[in-house]
Design a protein around this motif. Structure first.
Motif, PDB file in Angstrom:
ATOM      1  N   ASN A 124       0.752  -1.216   0.211  1.00 41.97           N
ATOM      2  CA  ASN A 124       0.080  -0.016  -0.121  1.00 41.97           C
ATOM      3  C   ASN A 124       0.658   1.346  -0.047  1.00 41.97           C
ATOM      4  O   ASN A 124       0.556   2.333   0.549  1.00 41.97           O
ATOM      5  N   PHE A 125       2.056   1.057  -0.462  1.00 43.04           N
ATOM      6  CA  PHE A 125       2.822   2.299  -0.898  1.00 43.04           C
ATOM      7  C   PHE A 125       2.583   2.956  -2.247  1.00 43.04           C
ATOM      8  O   PHE A 125       2.247   2.000  -3.256  1.00 43.04           O
ATOM      9  N   THR A 126       2.365   4.198  -2.398  1.00 39.75           N
ATOM     10  CA  THR A 126       2.039   4.729  -3.770  1.00 39.75           C
ATOM     11  C   THR A 126       2.966   5.908  -4.226  1.00 39.75           C
ATOM     12  O   THR A 126       3.230   6.699  -3.296  1.00 39.75           O
ATOM     13  N   GLY A 144      -1.891   1.897   4.075  1.00 36.36           N
ATOM     14  CA  GLY A 144      -2.044   0.580   4.994  1.00 36.36           C
ATOM     15  C   GLY A 144      -2.586   0.890   6.256  1.00 36.36           C
ATOM     16  O   GLY A 144      -2.167   1.820   6.827  1.00 36.36           O
ATOM     17  N   LEU A 145      -2.917  -0.179   7.095  1.00 33.89           N
ATOM     18  CA  LEU A 145      -3.328  -0.106   8.542  1.00 33.89           C
ATOM     19  C   LEU A 145      -3.938   0.883   9.003  1.00 33.89           C
ATOM     20  O   LEU A 145      -3.756   1.644   9.942  1.00 33.89           O
ATOM     21  N   GLY A 146      -4.798   1.489   8.047  1.00 34.11           N
ATOM     22  CA  GLY A 146      -5.791   2.467   8.198  1.00 34.11           C
ATOM     23  C   GLY A 146      -5.401   3.953   8.062  1.00 34.11           C
ATOM     24  O   GLY A 146      -5.914   4.807   8.516  1.00 34.11           O
ATOM     25  N   ALA A 147      -4.187   4.095   7.581  1.00 33.02           N
ATOM     26  CA  ALA A 147      -3.373   5.459   7.540  1.00 33.02           C
ATOM     27  C   ALA A 147      -4.038   5.890   6.481  1.00 33.02           C
ATOM     28  O   ALA A 147      -4.701   5.687   5.402  1.00 33.02           O
ATOM     29  N   ASP A 148      -4.140   7.467   6.646  1.00 33.17           N
ATOM     30  CA  ASP A 148      -4.342   8.412   5.912  1.00 33.17           C
ATOM     31  C   ASP A 148      -3.463   9.525   5.691  1.00 33.17           C
ATOM     32  O   ASP A 148      -3.904  10.710   5.228  1.00 33.17           O
ATOM     33  N   GLY A 149      -2.091   9.277   5.861  1.00 32.15           N
ATOM     34  CA  GLY A 149      -1.451  10.208   5.626  1.00 32.15           C
ATOM     35  C   GLY A 149       0.113  10.005   6.282  1.00 32.15           C
ATOM     36  O   GLY A 149       0.129   8.829   7.181  1.00 32.15           O
ATOM     37  N   VAL A 165       9.485  10.136  11.338  1.00 33.56           N
ATOM     38  CA  VAL A 165       8.198  10.098  10.389  1.00 33.56           C
ATOM     39  C   VAL A 165       7.390   8.733  10.734  1.00 33.56           C
ATOM     40  O   VAL A 165       8.076   7.568  10.873  1.00 33.56           O
ATOM     41  N   PHE A 166       6.170   9.000  10.863  1.00 36.15           N
ATOM     42  CA  PHE A 166       5.071   8.155  11.192  1.00 36.15           C
ATOM     43  C   PHE A 166       3.939   7.997  10.095  1.00 36.15           C
ATOM     44  O   PHE A 166       3.784   9.029   9.558  1.00 36.15           O
ATOM     45  N   ALA A 167       3.460   6.784  10.058  1.00 34.05           N
ATOM     46  CA  ALA A 167       2.208   6.726   9.268  1.00 34.05           C
ATOM     47  C   ALA A 167       1.021   6.991  10.179  1.00 34.05           C
ATOM     48  O   ALA A 167       1.340   6.608  11.350  1.00 34.05           O
ATOM     49  N   ASN A 168      -0.011   7.726   9.737  1.00 33.25           N
ATOM     50  CA  ASN A 168      -1.210   8.029  10.725  1.00 33.25           C
ATOM     51  C   ASN A 168      -2.082   6.932  10.831  1.00 33.25           C
ATOM     52  O   ASN A 168      -3.041   7.025  10.357  1.00 33.25           O
ATOM     53  N   VAL A 169      -1.716   6.048  11.393  1.00 35.57           N
ATOM     54  CA  VAL A 169      -2.191   4.502  11.378  1.00 35.57           C
ATOM     55  C   VAL A 169      -3.426   4.698  12.533  1.00 35.57           C
ATOM     56  O   VAL A 169      -3.231   5.367  13.429  1.00 35.57           O
ATOM     57  N   THR A 170      -4.340   3.562  12.232  1.00 37.90           N
ATOM     58  CA  THR A 170      -5.340   3.626  13.390  1.00 37.90           C
ATOM     59  C   THR A 170      -4.911   2.983  14.655  1.00 37.90           C
ATOM     60  O   THR A 170      -3.857   2.246  14.581  1.00 37.90           O
ATOM     61  N   GLY A 171      -4.907   3.737  15.613  1.00 38.34           N
ATOM     62  CA  GLY A 171      -4.810   3.425  17.033  1.00 38.34           C
ATOM     63  C   GLY A 171      -3.391   4.000  17.591  1.00 38.34           C
ATOM     64  O   GLY A 171      -2.692   3.733  18.373  1.00 38.34           O
TER      65      GLY A 171
END
Length: 207
Positions: A124-126, A144-149, A165-171
């Protein structure tokens, strides 16, 4: 510059790159480097570089090679193919990007391409290219993992590394970010610019 031209100009055979990732040439994005975008933040337009197994904003990349002196690398090169992302390196096996279960954007160490934590996401990398050379940068995303940015979080790591740097994942919670305060993280876009081999070299590996 077209990927094939970049490779030819750098003396890197296209076939060698394709064999490295076991991919057909048409499936590979051009190599690119990343700048963080957040117009009201001091990290705006700062580079996103690989070091210490993760990605940090505003610091030089940390590279590795078996024989000194290592080539000087000023930017971190990325490639996206088939929904997965890789560092642009020459080490055998390559280096894979992943988002760990806590949301940290991470990479495998040189020589250990399969060393990915359980529960981490590698898909899910674009990469979205710019429409043309005069239309601004392309973009790099993870969904992925519910991330939106992506987020830039103040780091409690080595001195001089201000944001990781983090992905804005769920939880995502205080307990899962450095510094223990998720509200201190700021949302960023990752702008993708062509990695120009006239000015840079391919790293053997990032460390």
């Amino acid at each position: 510059m077209h990927f094939t031209k970049i490779l030819l100009a750098s003396g890197i055979p296209l076939l060698a790159v394709c064999n490295r990732f076991k991919l057909k040439p048409r499936t590979i994005s051009p190599p690119f480097h990343l700048l963080a975008i957040h117009s009201t933040s001091p990290i705006h337009l700062q580079p996103i570089n690989a070091r210490l197994g993760g990605f940090y904003i505003g610091e030089r990349p940390e590279t590795y090679c078996p024989l000194a002196p290592c080539p000087v690398v000023n930017q971190t090169g990325f490639i996206v193919a088939n929904g997965k992302s890789f560092l642009d390196v020459s080490v055998a096996g390559g280096q894979n990007l992943y988002v760990d279960p806590h949301g940290a954007l991470s990479f495998t160490r040189a020589g250990s391409p399969g060393a990915i934590p359980e529960g981490a996401a590698t898909a899910n990398f674009t990469y979205t290219p710019a429409i043309d050379d005069d239309d601004g940068p392309g973009s790099f995303m993870f969904s992925g993992l519910g991330a939106d940015g992506f987020l830039a979080c103040p780091s409690d790591g080595p001195a001089g590394i201000p944001y990781s740097v983090f992905a804005n994942v769920t939880g995502l919670t205080d307990a899962t970010v450095p510094g223990g305060n998720v509200s201190a993280c700021v949302g960023i876009a990752a702008a993708a610019f062509a990695y120009t081999y006239e000015d840079n070299v391919v790293a053997y590996g990032y460390d």
